[in-house]
Design an enzyme around this catalytic site. Structure first.
Site, PDB file in Angstrom:
ATOM      1  N   SER A 172       0.870  -1.177   0.000  1.00 42.13           N
ATOM      2  CA  SER A 172       0.000   0.000   0.000  1.00 42.13           C
ATOM      3  C   SER A 172       0.906   1.226   0.000  1.00 42.13           C
ATOM      4  O   SER A 172       1.857   1.296  -0.796  1.00 42.13           O
ATOM      5  CB  SER A 172      -0.925  -0.062   1.224  1.00 42.13           C
ATOM      6  OG  SER A 172      -1.713   1.088   1.331  1.00 42.13           O
ATOM      7  N   TYR A 186      -5.296   8.419  -5.991  1.00 43.75           N
ATOM      8  CA  TYR A 186      -4.330   7.392  -5.557  1.00 43.75           C
ATOM      9  C   TYR A 186      -4.672   6.792  -4.187  1.00 43.75           C
ATOM     10  O   TYR A 186      -4.721   5.571  -4.022  1.00 43.75           O
ATOM     11  CB  TYR A 186      -2.940   8.029  -5.544  1.00 43.75           C
ATOM     12  CG  TYR A 186      -1.812   7.139  -5.100  1.00 43.75           C
ATOM     13  CD1 TYR A 186      -1.382   6.072  -5.884  1.00 43.75           C
ATOM     14  CD2 TYR A 186      -1.143   7.380  -3.893  1.00 43.75           C
ATOM     15  CE1 TYR A 186      -0.325   5.267  -5.473  1.00 43.75           C
ATOM     16  CE2 TYR A 186      -0.092   6.587  -3.479  1.00 43.75           C
ATOM     17  CZ  TYR A 186       0.320   5.537  -4.274  1.00 43.75           C
ATOM     18  OH  TYR A 186       1.357   4.743  -3.866  1.00 43.75           O
ATOM     19  N   LYS A 190      -5.193   2.713  -2.534  1.00 43.33           N
ATOM     20  CA  LYS A 190      -4.294   2.108  -1.552  1.00 43.33           C
ATOM     21  C   LYS A 190      -5.038   1.777  -0.252  1.00 43.33           C
ATOM     22  O   LYS A 190      -4.700   0.812   0.432  1.00 43.33           O
ATOM     23  CB  LYS A 190      -3.106   3.044  -1.288  1.00 43.33           C
ATOM     24  CG  LYS A 190      -2.158   3.174  -2.497  1.00 43.33           C
ATOM     25  CD  LYS A 190      -1.511   1.838  -2.818  1.00 43.33           C
ATOM     26  CE  LYS A 190      -0.475   1.925  -3.914  1.00 43.33           C
ATOM     27  NZ  LYS A 190       0.139   0.611  -4.221  1.00 43.33           N
TER      28      LYS A 190
HETATM   29  N1  LIG Z   1       7.976   5.032  -4.755  1.00 42.82           N
HETATM   30  C1  LIG Z   1       7.194   5.491  -3.796  1.00 42.82           C
HETATM   31  O1  LIG Z   1       7.339   6.642  -3.370  1.00 42.82           O
HETATM   32  C2  LIG Z   1       6.142   4.640  -3.199  1.00 42.82           C
HETATM   33  C3  LIG Z   1       5.589   3.565  -3.900  1.00 42.82           C
HETATM   34  N2  LIG Z   1       4.598   2.821  -3.334  1.00 42.82           N
HETATM   35  C4  LIG Z   1       4.011   1.696  -4.071  1.00 42.82           C
HETATM   36  O2  LIG Z   1       4.999   0.711  -4.303  1.00 42.82           O
HETATM   37  C5  LIG Z   1       4.776   0.046  -5.527  1.00 42.82           C
HETATM   38  C6  LIG Z   1       6.021   0.130  -6.389  1.00 42.82           C
HETATM   39  O3  LIG Z   1       6.338   1.478  -6.578  1.00 42.82           O
HETATM   40  P1  LIG Z   1       7.665   1.952  -7.342  1.00 42.82           P
HETATM   41  O4  LIG Z   1       8.740   0.984  -7.075  1.00 42.82           O
HETATM   42  O5  LIG Z   1       7.843   3.369  -7.043  1.00 42.82           O
HETATM   43  O6  LIG Z   1       7.137   1.825  -8.854  1.00 42.82           O
HETATM   44  P2  LIG Z   1       7.890   1.737 -10.266  1.00 42.82           P
HETATM   45  O7  LIG Z   1       7.077   2.589 -11.177  1.00 42.82           O
HETATM   46  O8  LIG Z   1       9.330   1.997 -10.149  1.00 42.82           O
HETATM   47  O9  LIG Z   1       7.634   0.201 -10.650  1.00 42.82           O
HETATM   48  C7  LIG Z   1       6.351  -0.267 -10.871  1.00 42.82           C
HETATM   49  C8  LIG Z   1       6.403  -1.711 -11.269  1.00 42.82           C
HETATM   50  O10 LIG Z   1       5.075  -2.213 -11.456  1.00 42.82           O
HETATM   51  C9  LIG Z   1       4.953  -2.730 -12.791  1.00 42.82           C
HETATM   52  N3  LIG Z   1       3.583  -2.505 -13.236  1.00 42.82           N
HETATM   53  C10 LIG Z   1       2.920  -1.346 -13.302  1.00 42.82           C
HETATM   54  N4  LIG Z   1       1.679  -1.520 -13.783  1.00 42.82           N
HETATM   55  C11 LIG Z   1       1.556  -2.846 -14.050  1.00 42.82           C
HETATM   56  C12 LIG Z   1       0.517  -3.659 -14.578  1.00 42.82           C
HETATM   57  N5  LIG Z   1      -0.657  -3.132 -14.952  1.00 42.82           N
HETATM   58  N6  LIG Z   1       0.733  -4.980 -14.706  1.00 42.82           N
HETATM   59  C13 LIG Z   1       1.919  -5.523 -14.334  1.00 42.82           C
HETATM   60  N7  LIG Z   1       2.929  -4.806 -13.830  1.00 42.82           N
HETATM   61  C14 LIG Z   1       2.757  -3.475 -13.697  1.00 42.82           C
HETATM   62  C15 LIG Z   1       5.997  -1.974 -13.580  1.00 42.82           C
HETATM   63  O11 LIG Z   1       6.408  -2.644 -14.756  1.00 42.82           O
HETATM   64  P3  LIG Z   1       5.727  -2.366 -16.200  1.00 42.82           P
HETATM   65  O12 LIG Z   1       5.447  -0.908 -16.276  1.00 42.82           O
HETATM   66  O13 LIG Z   1       6.683  -2.878 -17.198  1.00 42.82           O
HETATM   67  O14 LIG Z   1       4.450  -3.173 -16.194  1.00 42.82           O
HETATM   68  C16 LIG Z   1       7.135  -1.947 -12.556  1.00 42.82           C
HETATM   69  O15 LIG Z   1       7.778  -3.197 -12.513  1.00 42.82           O
HETATM   70  C17 LIG Z   1       3.549   0.723  -6.135  1.00 42.82           C
HETATM   71  O16 LIG Z   1       2.411  -0.016  -5.824  1.00 42.82           O
HETATM   72  C18 LIG Z   1       3.501   2.070  -5.445  1.00 42.82           C
HETATM   73  O17 LIG Z   1       2.203   2.600  -5.393  1.00 42.82           O
HETATM   74  C19 LIG Z   1       4.152   3.064  -2.072  1.00 42.82           C
HETATM   75  C20 LIG Z   1       4.669   4.093  -1.337  1.00 42.82           C
HETATM   76  C21 LIG Z   1       5.700   4.946  -1.844  1.00 42.82           C
HETATM   77  C1  LIG Z   2       2.145  11.966  14.139  1.00 41.19           C
HETATM   78  C2  LIG Z   2       2.456  11.250  12.902  1.00 41.19           C
HETATM   79  C3  LIG Z   2       3.310  12.077  12.004  1.00 41.19           C
HETATM   80  C4  LIG Z   2       3.392  11.473  10.646  1.00 41.19           C
HETATM   81  C5  LIG Z   2       3.574  12.495   9.572  1.00 41.19           C
HETATM   82  C6  LIG Z   2       2.638  12.234   8.457  1.00 41.19           C
HETATM   83  C7  LIG Z   2       3.133  12.743   7.170  1.00 41.19           C
HETATM   84  C8  LIG Z   2       2.384  12.106   6.054  1.00 41.19           C
HETATM   85  C9  LIG Z   2       3.251  11.856   4.900  1.00 41.19           C
HETATM   86  C10 LIG Z   2       2.593  10.996   3.920  1.00 41.19           C
HETATM   87  C11 LIG Z   2       3.498  10.675   2.792  1.00 41.19           C
HETATM   88  C12 LIG Z   2       2.775   9.929   1.719  1.00 41.19           C
HETATM   89  C13 LIG Z   2       3.740   9.340   0.777  1.00 41.19           C
HETATM   90  C14 LIG Z   2       3.050   8.665  -0.348  1.00 41.19           C
HETATM   91  C15 LIG Z   2       4.063   7.965  -1.190  1.00 41.19           C
HETATM   92  C16 LIG Z   2       3.472   7.317  -2.374  1.00 41.19           C
HETATM   93  O1  LIG Z   2       2.729   6.389  -2.249  1.00 41.19           O
HETATM   94  C17 LIG Z   2       3.817   7.832  -3.716  1.00 41.19           C
HETATM   95  N1  LIG Z   2       5.050   8.508  -3.744  1.00 41.19           N
HETATM   96  C18 LIG Z   2       3.846   6.710  -4.718  1.00 41.19           C
HETATM   97  O2  LIG Z   2       4.523   7.030  -5.880  1.00 41.19           O
END
Ligand SMILES: NC(=O)C1=CN([C@@H]2O[C@H](COP(=O)(O)OP(=O)(O)OC[C@H]3O[C@@H](n4cnc5c(N)ncnc54)[C@H](OP(=O)(O)O)[C@@H]3O)[C@@H](O)[C@H]2O)C=CC1
Ligand SMILES: CCCCCCCCCCCCCCCC(=O)[C@@H](N)CO
EC number: 1.1.1.102
Length: 338
Positions: A172, A186, A190
């Protein structure tokens, strides 16, 4: 008299801590296990694959782009610890058609054996003010982030139940714990994962299958770089309060929590606090975790009470004590049953 009561309380809490390991699941052995990672070709997913591979797992990477998949396979293979290990690549869109997802998972199981751990990490994000986000993007995000986790899970669950073992992980986000400016499309996708995870965990706990939901903060990945191109300033500033993590660091924590069978997986002090504050009725996998949540919620609740100038113990305290009582009864019952 007061001293005796205090001593009893301290002894009781210590006892709970001591017997905590008894109710926690048996850790999964990654050595020789088959781990499927959707979104395994990039960012957090790729690092999760590496982390499992260096502990001896067999890996199936799932994503759409074949070139990125092969590139990731090469990177993961560098971390082999024995010459039997295999990295398999599968190109499929996890969000579009269930029967397709089911058939590729079947192929993977034929090659590398039944899935011991499924990591649902494929996902994407779009940020922007509610009225600026194109309407069809709301549907797209639910399809990829939510249904894209439902389908692979559905494809592995029957075998896991038959084998009475397994781990299912949902990636998530901190934006899946609280709604944030700019994440109207988004965040809900999640949040949905948590509803799925809580319901599913209730159904499959008797089969010794454990669900983990991970809530990472902003993490330095190609996905984040892409998102940042169009992110509103407000969203950036809010997310920055929680810092930016490195994907390998996030992956280590996620894999550790999944192996231990923890329901909740969070990163850093902010993540920890967010999880404690938004724990709701999520299952706890250790007594320690439950006690800590109770203490945290209580602490923050006190602050709210003082804001509303209410000086007697909140109703939460009463419920908290009742919960502790109920917990100790349950443990007692469990232990005598053993
Ligand atoms: N980076 C961040 O700041 C954060 C990310 N997340 C979550 O973590 C996960 C990974 O994020 P992140 O590493 O940044 O993402 P990336 O964009 O770097 O990687 C995403 C991956 O998912 C694959 N993907 C996307 N869509 C599909 C699909 N429809 N079918 C199959 N594969 C798919 C992509 O490959 P391809 O495109 O080739 O299919 C790739 O391998 C996500 O769910 C994101 O929401 C959560 C919190 C923070
Ligand atoms: C008392 C508690 C204090 C906590 C502070 C709270 C601050 C909230 C920050 C939320 C950050 C959200 C990041 C989302 C990342 C993400 O999913 C995307 N970047 C994906 O690409």
């Amino acid at each position: 008299m007061l001293l005796v009561v205090a001593a009893f309380i301290v002894a009781f809490v210590l006892l709970l801590y001591m017997i905590s390991p008894l109710i926690s699941p048996k850790p999964l052995k990654l050595n020789g296990a088959h781990v499927v990672v959707t979104g395994g070709s990039s960012g957090i997913g790729k690092c999760i694959a590496v982390e499992c591979y260096r502990q001896g797992a067999f890996i199936t990477l799932v994503a759409r782009d074949e070139v990125k998949l092969l590139q990731a396979k090469k990177e993961v293979e560098k971390f082999a610890i024995n010459d039997k290990q295999v990295v398999l690549c599968i190109s499929v869109d996890v969000s579009s058609d269930y029967s397709q997802v089911e058939s590729v998972i079947k192929q993977a199981q034929e090659k590398l054996g039944p899935v011991d751990m499924l990591v649902n990490c494929a996902g994407t994000s779009i940020s922007g003010k509610f009225e600026d986000v194109e309407v069809d993007r709301f549907k797209k995000l639910m399809e990829v982030n939510y249904l894209g986790s439902v389908y692979p899970t559905r494809a592995v669950i029957t075998t896991m139940k038959e084998r009475r073992m397994g781990r299912i992980m949902f990636v998530s986000s901190q934006a899946g714990q609280i709604g944030l400016f700019g994440y109207t499309a988004y965040s809900p996708s999640k949040f949905a994962l948590r509803g799925l995870a809580e319901s599913l965990q209730m159904e499959i706990k008797p089969y010794n299958i454990y669900v983990t939901v991970a809530y990472p903060p902003d993490t330095d990945t190609p996905g984040l770089a892409e998102e940042n191109k169009t992110k509103p300033l407000e969203t950036k500033l809010i997310a920055e309060t929680s810092g930016v993590c490195q994907p390998d660091q996030v992956a280590k924590i996620i894999v550790r929590d999944a192996v231990q069978g923890n329901f909740n997986s969070s990163v850093g002090p902010d993540g920890y606090m967010l999880s404690a504050l938004t724990c709701g009725m999520s299952p706890v996998t250790s007594i320690t975790e439950g006690l800590q949540q109770e203490a945290f919620v209580e602490m923050y609740d006190r602050q709210r009470d003082s804001v509303f100038s209410c000086s007697w113990p909140s109703i939460k305290t009463v419920f908290g004590m009742a919960a502790l009582g109920a917990a100790s009864l349950t443990i007692g019952a469990y232990l005598t049953q053993k």
